[in-house]
Motif scaffolding. Structure first.
Motif, PDB file in Angstrom:
ATOM      1  N   ILE A 242     -28.630  -8.735 -39.264  1.00  0.00           N
ATOM      2  CA  ILE A 242     -27.510  -8.082 -38.586  1.00  0.00           C
ATOM      3  C   ILE A 242     -26.789  -9.064 -37.682  1.00  0.00           C
ATOM      4  N   ASN A 243     -25.484  -9.146 -37.857  1.00  0.00           N
ATOM      5  CA  ASN A 243     -24.656  -9.973 -36.993  1.00  0.00           C
ATOM      6  C   ASN A 243     -24.231  -9.118 -35.803  1.00  0.00           C
ATOM      7  N   LYS A 244     -24.827  -9.370 -34.668  1.00  0.00           N
ATOM      8  CA  LYS A 244     -24.587  -8.555 -33.477  1.00  0.00           C
ATOM      9  C   LYS A 244     -23.248  -8.833 -32.825  1.00  0.00           C
ATOM     10  N   ARG A 245     -22.523  -9.823 -33.315  1.00  0.00           N
ATOM     11  CA  ARG A 245     -21.206 -10.151 -32.747  1.00  0.00           C
ATOM     12  C   ARG A 245     -20.078  -9.347 -33.387  1.00  0.00           C
ATOM     13  N   THR A 246     -20.368  -8.612 -34.445  1.00  0.00           N
ATOM     14  CA  THR A 246     -19.307  -7.862 -35.113  1.00  0.00           C
ATOM     15  C   THR A 246     -18.857  -6.674 -34.264  1.00  0.00           C
TER      16      THR A 246
ATOM     17  N   GLN B  56     -21.035  -3.750 -32.095  1.00  0.00           N
ATOM     18  CA  GLN B  56     -20.803  -3.578 -30.665  1.00  0.00           C
ATOM     19  C   GLN B  56     -20.357  -2.161 -30.320  1.00  0.00           C
ATOM     20  N   VAL B  57     -19.618  -1.518 -31.222  1.00  0.00           N
ATOM     21  CA  VAL B  57     -19.185  -0.150 -30.989  1.00  0.00           C
ATOM     22  C   VAL B  57     -20.380   0.802 -30.895  1.00  0.00           C
ATOM     23  N   LEU B  58     -21.458   0.463 -31.560  1.00  0.00           N
ATOM     24  CA  LEU B  58     -22.639   1.320 -31.536  1.00  0.00           C
ATOM     25  C   LEU B  58     -23.312   1.354 -30.161  1.00  0.00           C
ATOM     26  N   GLU B  59     -23.057   0.355 -29.336  1.00  0.00           N
ATOM     27  CA  GLU B  59     -23.634   0.234 -27.991  1.00  0.00           C
ATOM     28  C   GLU B  59     -25.151   0.415 -28.011  1.00  0.00           C
ATOM     29  N   ILE B  60     -25.800  -0.328 -28.858  1.00  0.00           N
ATOM     30  CA  ILE B  60     -27.252  -0.246 -29.003  1.00  0.00           C
ATOM     31  C   ILE B  60     -27.927  -1.083 -27.934  1.00  0.00           C
ATOM     32  N   ASP B  61     -28.920  -0.487 -27.266  1.00  0.00           N
ATOM     33  CA  ASP B  61     -29.743  -1.228 -26.316  1.00  0.00           C
ATOM     34  C   ASP B  61     -30.879  -1.856 -27.108  1.00  0.00           C
TER      35      ASP B  61
END
Length: 74
Positions: free
Chosen positions: A58-62, A66-71
């Protein structure tokens, strides 16, 4: 045999396949699309080979991630 899984709307898969071709390495490509999404058995096979689990996939920079706001700590 090398298997290349990639999203149809990104250039990273094409870049990887070009590199493989330039180095005369044989591969099969698997384009992931809305009509043909990744299947559970494919995902399990990929995760089994990933050293860091989903972090390798998973590319966390997409923007979509980021819209998912996952902790990540949860």
């Amino acid at each position: 045999m090398i298997e290349v899984y990639y999203l149809s709307n990104t250039s990273s898969g094409r870049t990887a396949m070009k590199w493989l071709e330039n180095h005369s390495l044989h591969f099969v490509e698997r384009k992931i699309t809305k009509k043909k999404p990744i299947e559970l058995h494919e995902l399990k096979k990929i995760l089994a080979r990933a050293e860091n689990g989903f972090d390798d996939l998973i590319n966390k920079r997409t923007k979509k991630f980021q819209v998912l706001e996952i902790d990540e700590n949860e």
